[in-house]
Write an enzyme that holds these catalytic residues in place. Structure first.
Site, PDB file in Angstrom:
ATOM      1  N   ARG A  66      30.318  16.229  33.414  1.00 17.12           N
ATOM      2  CA  ARG A  66      30.106  17.353  34.328  1.00 17.12           C
ATOM      3  C   ARG A  66      29.417  18.525  33.630  1.00 17.12           C
ATOM      4  NH1 ARG A  66      35.832  17.111  37.700  1.00 17.12           N
ATOM      5  NH2 ARG A  66      35.126  15.565  39.227  1.00 17.12           N
TER       6      ARG A  66
ATOM      7  N   LYS B 138      42.318   3.687  52.309  1.00 20.71           N
ATOM      8  CA  LYS B 138      42.751   4.074  53.650  1.00 20.71           C
ATOM      9  C   LYS B 138      41.611   4.191  54.649  1.00 20.71           C
ATOM     10  CE  LYS B 138      46.848   6.677  52.137  1.00 20.71           C
ATOM     11  NZ  LYS B 138      47.517   8.000  52.180  1.00 20.71           N
TER      12      LYS B 138
ATOM     13  N   GLY C  76      33.909  10.161  42.779  1.00 18.78           N
ATOM     14  CA  GLY C  76      35.243   9.590  42.650  1.00 18.78           C
ATOM     15  C   GLY C  76      35.244   8.176  42.106  1.00 18.78           C
TER      16      GLY C  76
ATOM     17  N   GLY D  69      34.841  14.477  46.978  1.00 24.44           N
ATOM     18  CA  GLY D  69      35.222  15.074  48.256  1.00 24.44           C
ATOM     19  C   GLY D  69      34.037  15.652  48.996  1.00 24.44           C
TER      20      GLY D  69
END
Length: 397
Positions: free
Chosen positions: A40, A201, A354, A377
């Protein structure tokens, strides 16, 4: 959302004090406090070096971890300052606070070509609350606000959105590149346009699927979320992960895809096991015929082969979410085969942040795809069609 945002290369930054929002939320070794992955930090180096080389005085800021408004020495940005200094081969001054007397004194003395790093923004509760007074104090140290933190663009915090009310603003190169790739994929894709969606999910991806049904030609489903779709289609899934309260939603998505002519593809076979463990014995079965005492932990070889064939002929691919429990080598083959297919394809390939980004790096293929997003996100909400407050607030061209 308007993507026609100002970029730093369109501005005269010489002699200006720049408040630069970075994403230096790097992983640290719990025992030593050392940075274990500086990706990052490296991602924002083009912006940092451009500003410094063009005579700007850079006041960099970031969060690290979740201190929840409390001062925690183990979450200080001091290790980041040291690593950044080594990477740009020049001193990085480190403030003892965020908007306190030391930060303000050092910012006031900062000259063109110099860089100051403020302490962890989230040592102040006001940061995540987007407190206007805190944002005003941050902004008071600079003349221009630049965001190069795509990973926090979906959050309306003081340092991501609040400061834009007090300063002219622009995007850094990292954010501009993220927007260019994602916007191009969603709104002007080379076809066929394929979305690969995985993860555990269905509820996390339902908004994304709904949005992509109007844009894609194929949606390939993998990961734990596949079993909710398979059960909704009448298949037996044993002990596999399933959101029973989302079965109707899954049926609606399957019907909507059929009506729109989008091929929503489920895995034809599954690698299953009798328990969730790295050393569990694996068996390959048809996805709708998983034994009652087994659970699906990866897409099977036939599914991986079918997905690879679709990827091979794609013009654009967006991938968000692994195909299985890739952290366990025994159940990583499906994710790896998808990654290899992407690496071998001539398509425009965009990897969501992610787990997908972690997977593509695990297999050593990050440099074989078009773009790996730096924000999980943020990229997910972008694919869902949501407005990202940390981008929407930036001045238009």
């Amino acid at each position: 959302m308007d993507f026609n945002k100002k970029s730093i290369d369109e501005l005269d930054v010489s002699g200006k004090k720049i408040l630069l929002r970075c994403d230096f939320n790097v992983p640290l070794d719990k025992q030593t406090g050392a940075i274990t992955d500086d990706g990052r930090i490296r991602a924002t180096l083009p912006t940092v070096t451009y500003l410094l080389d063009h005579g700007a005085a850079v006041i960099a800021c970031s969060h690290l971890g979740r201190p929840k408004g409390e001062w925690k020495e183990e979450l200080s940005l001091k290790p980041v300052a040291a690593r950044l200094s080594a990477l740009i081969d020049r001193p990085v001054k480190m403030a003892k606070d965020v908007i306190g007397p030391d930060a303000k004194a050092q910012a006031a003395k900062l000259k063109g070509g110099e860089i100051l790093l403020l302490e962890n923004l989230r040592f102040h509760k006001q940061e995540e609350k987007n407190d206007p007074d805190f944002a005003r104090e941050l902004a008071s140290m600079a003349e221009l606000f630049v965001t190069d933190s795509f990973g926090t663009a979906h959050r309306a915090h003081a340092s991501t959105e609040g400061v834009s009310h007090y300063l002219p603003s622009a995007c850094g190169f990292l954010v501009a590149r993220e927007l260019g790739h994602l916007n191009g994929a969603l709104n002007n894709p080379a076809r066929p346009f394929v979305a690969i969606l995985g993860g555990s999910k269905v509820s996390d991806k339902m908004g994304v699927i709904r949005n992509l049904l109007d844009k894609t030609d194929y949606i390939l489903i993998g990961g734990g979320m596949a079993y909710t779709f398979i059960k909704a289609s009448g298949g037996a899934i044993g002990n596999s992960l399933c959101e029973d309260d989302r079965l109707d939603d899954a049926r609606q998505m399957l019907q909507a895809a059929a009506e729109k002519g989008v091929k929503l593809v489920l895995p034809v076979d599954t690698v299953a096991a009798d328990r969730f463990a790295a050393d569990a014995a694996a068996v390959t079965v048809k996805s709708g015929e998983i034994p009652a005492d087994c659970m699906g932990l990866d897409i099977g070889p036939e599914a991986a082969k079918a997905y690879a064939a679709i990827i091979r002929d794609a013009g654009t691919v967006v991938w968000n979410g692994p195909m299985g429990v890739f952290e366990f080598d025994r159940f990583a083959a499906g994710t790896e085969k998808v990654a290899l297919a992407l690496a071998a394809s001539d398509c425009i390939s965009i990897i969501g942040g992610g787990d997908s980004a972690a997977a593509i790096r695990k297999f050593g293929l990050a440099d074989k795809v078009t773009h790996v997003c730096t924000g999980g996100g943020a990229s997910l909400e972008f694919l869902e069609g949501k407005i990202l407050p940390g981008i929407a607030c930036i001045d238009d061209k």
